[in-house]
Design an enzyme around this catalytic site. Structure first.
Site, PDB file in Angstrom:
ATOM      1  N   ASN A  58       0.732  -1.224  -0.103  1.00  0.00           N
ATOM      2  CA  ASN A  58      -0.025   0.049  -0.013  1.00  0.00           C
ATOM      3  C   ASN A  58       0.970   1.227  -0.074  1.00  0.00           C
ATOM      4  O   ASN A  58       0.565   2.393  -0.700  1.00  0.00           O
ATOM      5  CB  ASN A  58      -0.927  -0.101   1.252  1.00  0.00           C
ATOM      6  N   LYS A  84       5.469   4.690  25.182  1.00  0.00           N
ATOM      7  CA  LYS A  84       4.648   5.034  23.958  1.00  0.00           C
ATOM      8  C   LYS A  84       4.741   6.556  23.884  1.00  0.00           C
ATOM      9  O   LYS A  84       4.865   7.169  22.670  1.00  0.00           O
ATOM     10  CB  LYS A  84       3.344   4.626  23.820  1.00  0.00           C
ATOM     11  N   LEU A  87      -1.287   0.682  17.857  1.00  0.00           N
ATOM     12  CA  LEU A  87      -2.073   1.736  18.196  1.00  0.00           C
ATOM     13  C   LEU A  87      -1.362   3.074  18.144  1.00  0.00           C
ATOM     14  O   LEU A  87      -0.504   3.358  18.692  1.00  0.00           O
ATOM     15  CB  LEU A  87      -2.682   1.373  19.530  1.00  0.00           C
ATOM     16  N   ILE A  88      -2.010   3.940  17.663  1.00  0.00           N
ATOM     17  CA  ILE A  88      -1.520   5.572  17.834  1.00  0.00           C
ATOM     18  C   ILE A  88      -1.992   5.858  19.023  1.00  0.00           C
ATOM     19  O   ILE A  88      -3.189   5.907  19.638  1.00  0.00           O
ATOM     20  CB  ILE A  88      -2.278   6.297  16.591  1.00  0.00           C
ATOM     21  N   ASN A 125      -6.464   5.441   8.322  1.00  0.00           N
ATOM     22  CA  ASN A 125      -6.190   3.712   8.228  1.00  0.00           C
ATOM     23  C   ASN A 125      -6.603   2.935   7.306  1.00  0.00           C
ATOM     24  O   ASN A 125      -8.093   3.255   7.097  1.00  0.00           O
ATOM     25  CB  ASN A 125      -6.072   3.235   9.752  1.00  0.00           C
ATOM     26  N   HIS A 161      -8.128  -0.976   6.410  1.00  0.00           N
ATOM     27  CA  HIS A 161      -8.123  -2.342   7.219  1.00  0.00           C
ATOM     28  C   HIS A 161      -8.796  -3.264   6.058  1.00  0.00           C
ATOM     29  O   HIS A 161      -9.773  -3.016   5.558  1.00  0.00           O
ATOM     30  CB  HIS A 161      -9.069  -2.076   8.355  1.00  0.00           C
TER      31      HIS A 161
HETATM   32  C1  GAR Z   1      -2.920  -4.573   4.350  1.00  0.00           C
HETATM   33  O1  GAR Z   1      -3.835  -5.490   4.183  1.00  0.00           O
HETATM   34  C2  GAR Z   1      -3.610  -3.593   5.562  1.00  0.00           C
HETATM   35  O2  GAR Z   1      -5.371  -3.352   5.313  1.00  0.00           O
HETATM   36  C3  GAR Z   1      -3.495  -4.236   6.952  1.00  0.00           C
HETATM   37  O3  GAR Z   1      -2.117  -4.783   6.689  1.00  0.00           O
HETATM   38  C4  GAR Z   1      -2.004  -5.050   5.226  1.00  0.00           C
HETATM   39  C5  GAR Z   1      -0.531  -4.226   4.872  1.00  0.00           C
HETATM   40  O4  GAR Z   1      -0.183  -4.602   3.676  1.00  0.00           O
HETATM   41  N1  GAR Z   1      -3.743  -3.468   7.887  1.00  0.00           N
HETATM   42  C6  GAR Z   1      -4.214  -4.087   9.072  1.00  0.00           C
HETATM   43  O5  GAR Z   1      -4.635  -5.205   9.214  1.00  0.00           O
HETATM   44  C7  GAR Z   1      -4.636  -2.907  10.111  1.00  0.00           C
HETATM   45  N2  GAR Z   1      -5.158  -3.428  11.163  1.00  0.00           N
HETATM   46  P1  GAR Z   1       1.020  -3.895   2.942  1.00  0.00           P
HETATM   47  O6  GAR Z   1       2.137  -3.986   3.918  1.00  0.00           O
HETATM   48  O7  GAR Z   1       1.247  -4.871   1.797  1.00  0.00           O
HETATM   49  O8  GAR Z   1       0.606  -2.534   2.393  1.00  0.00           O
END
Ligand code: GAR
Length: 193
Positions: A13, A64, A91-92, A106, A108
């Site tokens: 991403n 943190k 967590l932020i 974010n 998800h």
């Molecule tokens: C993504 O699928 C994102 O939605 C998820 O981590 C992955 C990162 O992929 N995030 C979460 O689960 C947050 N709770 P990437 O490193 O290839 O972008």
């Protein structure tokens, strides 16, 4: 003013956001990667894309607040306006939430509020649900809570394996996230301050 992406792992991403912010000449491009895991693949991607990165290892700080204070100082020095979380598995806390109120988003890999937290793709696949998807939301103090900005559904077909379903989720993320982030920085989506 620009965007910092926070990531912990693979960074697909991050890569799409960085590339799109350049090719579409966003007024506020991705200009910094913040990573909390040494050796994460996302750091290689940043180097290849020539995006500056900084690693902050939480266990090197007393807690943190101190960890986030160091990050905050860098963000302010670099004139970062937006924090975009992309697979940042942490967590932020109040330090960043207060400084960047309404300017942290974010992504998800589920249709929240279903399957928050870790392994959302696996959880949805094994539940099993027929439809899951992707959510982009403003960040608050909770785990994958905060006002929802956009969602897209992704079907789990009978022929899907966990891998093929995960690939569909990631394709949906790569389409949705750059679009939402661009709408946010250009003011099409209102912040939640
Ligand atoms: C993504 O699928 C994102 O939605 C998820 O981590 C992955 C990162 O992929 N995030 C979460 O689960 C947050 N709770 P990437 O490193 O290839 O972008």
């Amino acid at each position: 003013m620009s965007i910092a992406v926070f990531a912990s792992g693979n960074g697909s991403n991050f890569q799409v956001l960085a590339e799109r912010s350049r090719s579409q000449q966003w007024p506020e491009p991705v200009s910094l990667l913040i990573c909390d895991r040494p050796g994460a693949k996302v750091l290689e991607r940043a180097e290849q894309l020539d995006v500056p990165s900084a690693s902050f290892i939480p266990k090197h700080y007393s807690g943190k607040a101190e960890y986030e204070q160091e990050i905050l100082e860098l963000l302010l020095r670099k004139q970062i306006k937006w924090i975009v979380l992309a697979g940042y598995m942490r967590l932020i806390g109040p330090t960043l939430l207060t400084a960047y109120s309404g300017r942290i988003v974010n992504i998800h890999p589920s249709l929240l509020p279903a399957f928050p937290g870790k392994n959302a793709i696996k959880q949805a696949f094994h539940y099993p649900v027929k439809v899951s998807g992707v959510t982009v939301h403003f960040v608050d103090e909770g785990i994958d809570t905060g006002p929802i900005i956009a969602q897209v559904p992704v079907q789990i077909d009978e022929t899907d394996t966990l891998e093929s379903f995960a690939a569909k989720i990631h394709r949906a993320e790569h389409q949705l996230y750059p679009k939402v982030v661009r709408d946010l920085i250009t003011g099409k989506i209102r912040t939640q301050e």
